[in-house]
Design a protein around this motif. Structure first.
Motif: not given
Length: 150
Positions: A1-17
């Motif tokens: 699985m390749t990393r899919q970094v998402r961005t939002s104002p002030g953050a870059a993240y890769d989170v799963g639950y």
């Protein structure tokens, strides 16, 4: 699985639950048309929220979901969004679900759930995202465990 970094104002993240929840009293009521409709509702809620479903499994007595939400969404918020939305709709559409749960408890789902934060690349603890996805997708290929555990 390749990393899919998402961005939002002030953050870059890769989170799963990895989220697991059960019907009240673990009753096996999630089969047939209920299962199909539940899967549709879960996907609709994820689309509405802008969350990505990596894997989904509906068993007769529990639901397993691997979802990638926004960074601002806590694990309990994510679980409660799915549980509240699906309980409301399923109980409205399937009368037998209303009759199997006491009227003093106006919900389909148990109050508890299991949520684990999973890195979509690499590992958290000893479980990788690929392991969770593979576990959910191959559940029907494995023999059921004694005791019927989730």
């Amino acid at each position: 699985m390749t990393r899919q970094v998402r961005t939002s104002p002030g953050a870059a993240y890769d989170v799963g639950y990895h989220v697991v929840w059960c019907p009240k009293y673990r009753r096996p009521v999630l089969g047939g048309r209920v299962k199909t409709r539940l899967e549709e509702l879960i996907r609709a809620k994820a689309d509405e929220q802008g969350w990505e479903i990596v894997a989904l499994e509906v068993m007769p007595d529990h639901v397993r979901l691997f979802v990638r939400p926004h960074l601002k969404n806590s694990p309990s918020y994510v679980a409660n969004q799915f549980k509240g939305f699906t309980s409301h709709h399923l109980r409205a559409e399937f009368a037998h679900l209303r009759s199997q749960v006491p009227t003093l408890l106006p919900t389909l789902w148990s109050r508890s759930c299991f949520v684990a934060t999973v890195a979509t690349v690499g590992t958290v603890g000893t479980v990788s995202a690929e392991t969770v996805r593979r576990y959910i997708e191959t559940r029907y290929e494995r023999a059921p465990r004694a005791g019927g555990g989730a």
